[in-house]
Write a protein that holds these residues in place. Structure first.
Motif, PDB file in Angstrom:
ATOM      1  N   LEU A  28       0.851  -1.187   0.000  1.00 47.61           N
ATOM      2  CA  LEU A  28       0.000   0.000   0.000  1.00 47.61           C
ATOM      3  C   LEU A  28       0.885   1.234   0.000  1.00 47.61           C
ATOM      4  O   LEU A  28       1.901   1.271   0.701  1.00 47.61           O
ATOM      5  CB  LEU A  28      -0.903   0.039   1.236  1.00 47.61           C
ATOM      6  CG  LEU A  28      -2.350  -0.387   0.985  1.00 47.61           C
ATOM      7  CD1 LEU A  28      -2.414  -1.838   0.621  1.00 47.61           C
ATOM      8  CD2 LEU A  28      -3.199  -0.076   2.166  1.00 47.61           C
ATOM      9  N   VAL A  29       0.490   2.211  -0.792  1.00 47.24           N
ATOM     10  CA  VAL A  29       1.168   3.502  -0.816  1.00 47.24           C
ATOM     11  C   VAL A  29       0.141   4.547  -0.421  1.00 47.24           C
ATOM     12  O   VAL A  29      -0.915   4.662  -1.050  1.00 47.24           O
ATOM     13  CB  VAL A  29       1.752   3.827  -2.209  1.00 47.24           C
ATOM     14  CG1 VAL A  29       2.475   5.161  -2.171  1.00 47.24           C
ATOM     15  CG2 VAL A  29       2.679   2.715  -2.685  1.00 47.24           C
ATOM     16  N   CYS A  30       0.449   5.275   0.637  1.00 45.03           N
ATOM     17  CA  CYS A  30      -0.454   6.294   1.161  1.00 45.03           C
ATOM     18  C   CYS A  30       0.234   7.653   1.024  1.00 45.03           C
ATOM     19  O   CYS A  30       1.418   7.784   1.341  1.00 45.03           O
ATOM     20  CB  CYS A  30      -0.762   5.986   2.628  1.00 45.03           C
ATOM     21  SG  CYS A  30      -2.066   6.995   3.339  1.00 45.03           S
ATOM     22  N   ALA A  31      -0.482   8.638   0.543  1.00 45.04           N
ATOM     23  CA  ALA A  31       0.067   9.981   0.383  1.00 45.04           C
ATOM     24  C   ALA A  31       0.381  10.589   1.755  1.00 45.04           C
ATOM     25  O   ALA A  31      -0.377  10.398   2.713  1.00 45.04           O
ATOM     26  CB  ALA A  31      -0.909  10.871  -0.365  1.00 45.04           C
ATOM     27  N   ALA A  32       1.474  11.301   1.842  1.00 45.71           N
ATOM     28  CA  ALA A  32       1.902  11.894   3.104  1.00 45.71           C
ATOM     29  C   ALA A  32       0.930  12.960   3.601  1.00 45.71           C
ATOM     30  O   ALA A  32       0.843  13.200   4.808  1.00 45.71           O
ATOM     31  CB  ALA A  32       3.302  12.490   2.954  1.00 45.71           C
ATOM     32  N   ASP A  33       0.181  13.573   2.693  1.00 48.34           N
ATOM     33  CA  ASP A  33      -0.741  14.641   3.109  1.00 48.34           C
ATOM     34  C   ASP A  33      -2.186  14.158   3.265  1.00 48.34           C
ATOM     35  O   ASP A  33      -3.108  14.951   3.324  1.00 48.34           O
ATOM     36  CB  ASP A  33      -0.678  15.824   2.148  1.00 48.34           C
ATOM     37  CG  ASP A  33      -1.121  15.491   0.726  1.00 48.34           C
ATOM     38  OD1 ASP A  33      -1.183  14.289   0.379  1.00 48.34           O
ATOM     39  OD2 ASP A  33      -1.375  16.428  -0.043  1.00 48.34           O
ATOM     40  N   THR A  34      -2.369  12.852   3.376  1.00 46.22           N
ATOM     41  CA  THR A  34      -3.716  12.344   3.628  1.00 46.22           C
ATOM     42  C   THR A  34      -4.101  12.662   5.071  1.00 46.22           C
ATOM     43  O   THR A  34      -3.243  12.948   5.899  1.00 46.22           O
ATOM     44  CB  THR A  34      -3.785  10.822   3.338  1.00 46.22           C
ATOM     45  OG1 THR A  34      -5.141  10.438   3.276  1.00 46.22           O
ATOM     46  CG2 THR A  34      -3.085  10.012   4.389  1.00 46.22           C
ATOM     47  N   SER A  35      -5.375  12.610   5.360  1.00 42.47           N
ATOM     48  CA  SER A  35      -5.820  12.931   6.723  1.00 42.47           C
ATOM     49  C   SER A  35      -5.273  11.909   7.713  1.00 42.47           C
ATOM     50  O   SER A  35      -5.013  10.751   7.355  1.00 42.47           O
ATOM     51  CB  SER A  35      -7.348  12.943   6.792  1.00 42.47           C
ATOM     52  OG  SER A  35      -7.854  11.631   6.699  1.00 42.47           O
ATOM     53  N   GLU A  36      -5.116  12.323   8.949  1.00 40.40           N
ATOM     54  CA  GLU A  36      -4.615  11.425   9.984  1.00 40.40           C
ATOM     55  C   GLU A  36      -5.555  10.235  10.159  1.00 40.40           C
ATOM     56  O   GLU A  36      -5.119   9.111  10.373  1.00 40.40           O
ATOM     57  CB  GLU A  36      -4.428  12.168  11.301  1.00 40.40           C
ATOM     58  CG  GLU A  36      -3.836  11.313  12.399  1.00 40.40           C
ATOM     59  CD  GLU A  36      -2.502  10.654  12.048  1.00 40.40           C
ATOM     60  OE1 GLU A  36      -2.286   9.496  12.458  1.00 40.40           O
ATOM     61  OE2 GLU A  36      -1.675  11.275  11.356  1.00 40.40           O
ATOM     62  N   ARG A  37      -6.849  10.487  10.054  1.00 43.09           N
ATOM     63  CA  ARG A  37      -7.835   9.409  10.189  1.00 43.09           C
ATOM     64  C   ARG A  37      -7.650   8.340   9.107  1.00 43.09           C
ATOM     65  O   ARG A  37      -7.653   7.142   9.388  1.00 43.09           O
ATOM     66  CB  ARG A  37      -9.237  10.014  10.117  1.00 43.09           C
ATOM     67  CG  ARG A  37     -10.337   9.019  10.279  1.00 43.09           C
ATOM     68  CD  ARG A  37     -11.672   9.730  10.258  1.00 43.09           C
ATOM     69  NE  ARG A  37     -12.753   8.765  10.237  1.00 43.09           N
ATOM     70  CZ  ARG A  37     -13.991   9.050   9.962  1.00 43.09           C
ATOM     71  NH1 ARG A  37     -14.336  10.294   9.690  1.00 43.09           N
ATOM     72  NH2 ARG A  37     -14.909   8.131   9.947  1.00 43.09           N
ATOM     73  N   THR A  38      -7.481   8.774   7.865  1.00 46.45           N
ATOM     74  CA  THR A  38      -7.268   7.839   6.764  1.00 46.45           C
ATOM     75  C   THR A  38      -5.939   7.108   6.924  1.00 46.45           C
ATOM     76  O   THR A  38      -5.860   5.890   6.739  1.00 46.45           O
ATOM     77  CB  THR A  38      -7.322   8.570   5.407  1.00 46.45           C
ATOM     78  OG1 THR A  38      -8.610   9.164   5.264  1.00 46.45           O
ATOM     79  CG2 THR A  38      -7.063   7.631   4.244  1.00 46.45           C
ATOM     80  N   ALA A  39      -4.892   7.844   7.276  1.00 41.52           N
ATOM     81  CA  ALA A  39      -3.579   7.230   7.458  1.00 41.52           C
ATOM     82  C   ALA A  39      -3.627   6.165   8.556  1.00 41.52           C
ATOM     83  O   ALA A  39      -3.094   5.062   8.387  1.00 41.52           O
ATOM     84  CB  ALA A  39      -2.545   8.297   7.793  1.00 41.52           C
ATOM     85  N   GLU A  40      -4.290   6.467   9.658  1.00 41.40           N
ATOM     86  CA  GLU A  40      -4.393   5.512  10.761  1.00 41.40           C
ATOM     87  C   GLU A  40      -5.192   4.279  10.339  1.00 41.40           C
ATOM     88  O   GLU A  40      -4.845   3.150  10.694  1.00 41.40           O
ATOM     89  CB  GLU A  40      -5.022   6.162  11.986  1.00 41.40           C
ATOM     90  CG  GLU A  40      -5.122   5.238  13.195  1.00 41.40           C
ATOM     91  CD  GLU A  40      -3.780   4.665  13.659  1.00 41.40           C
ATOM     92  OE1 GLU A  40      -3.783   3.569  14.243  1.00 41.40           O
ATOM     93  OE2 GLU A  40      -2.725   5.309  13.441  1.00 41.40           O
ATOM     94  N   LYS A  41      -6.236   4.489   9.570  1.00 42.44           N
ATOM     95  CA  LYS A  41      -7.041   3.365   9.069  1.00 42.44           C
ATOM     96  C   LYS A  41      -6.166   2.398   8.277  1.00 42.44           C
ATOM     97  O   LYS A  41      -6.223   1.176   8.476  1.00 42.44           O
ATOM     98  CB  LYS A  41      -8.165   3.908   8.191  1.00 42.44           C
ATOM     99  CG  LYS A  41      -8.942   2.873   7.436  1.00 42.44           C
ATOM    100  CD  LYS A  41      -9.979   3.581   6.573  1.00 42.44           C
ATOM    101  CE  LYS A  41     -10.459   2.769   5.429  1.00 42.44           C
ATOM    102  NZ  LYS A  41     -11.457   3.476   4.633  1.00 42.44           N
ATOM    103  N   TYR A  42      -5.328   2.927   7.396  1.00 43.80           N
ATOM    104  CA  TYR A  42      -4.487   2.069   6.572  1.00 43.80           C
ATOM    105  C   TYR A  42      -3.301   1.505   7.346  1.00 43.80           C
ATOM    106  O   TYR A  42      -2.855   0.394   7.061  1.00 43.80           O
ATOM    107  CB  TYR A  42      -4.080   2.766   5.277  1.00 43.80           C
ATOM    108  CG  TYR A  42      -5.255   2.809   4.343  1.00 43.80           C
ATOM    109  CD1 TYR A  42      -5.742   1.638   3.772  1.00 43.80           C
ATOM    110  CD2 TYR A  42      -5.940   3.986   4.093  1.00 43.80           C
ATOM    111  CE1 TYR A  42      -6.858   1.633   2.958  1.00 43.80           C
ATOM    112  CE2 TYR A  42      -7.060   3.992   3.281  1.00 43.80           C
ATOM    113  CZ  TYR A  42      -7.507   2.807   2.723  1.00 43.80           C
ATOM    114  OH  TYR A  42      -8.622   2.812   1.922  1.00 43.80           O
TER     115      TYR A  42
END
Length: 93
Positions: A28-42
């Motif tokens: 999985l690649v997650c953008a660094a500027d995604t929301s904290e909620r989304t980042a934590e989910k992933y």
């Protein structure tokens, strides 16, 4: 956009979650500027399913990298060889 054309990538929340549930996500690649909620989910999903997680770029750059207009917060690479190549490239830095 090449990986998407040959169906080796899932783009966006629904497609990524489907790839995780179907056990086809290799990275999985997650953008660094995604929301904290989304980042934590992933972070939680990748930990639970033992999938490597890479935080890279911003949402616009990630979208551009996969041939999409606008912004993309998360992508899943579904090809083991392609995922390994991306991980190797990132480890060289």
């Amino acid at each position: 956009g090449l990986a998407q054309k040959v169906h080796k990538i899932a783009v966006g929340d629904f497609a990524v979650e489907t790839a995780i549930k179907n056990k086809t996500a290799e990275l999985l690649v997650c953008a660094a500027d995604t929301s904290e909620r989304t980042a934590e989910k992933y972070r939680q999903l990748t930990k639970k399913h033992n999938i490597p997680l890479l935080i890279a770029g911003d949402k616009e750059t990630l979208a551009y990298a996969v041939g999409k207009d606008g912004q993309t917060a998360v992508i899943a690479l579904t090809d083991a060889g392609f995922a390994r190549a991306i991980k190797n490239l990132c480890n060289k830095d």
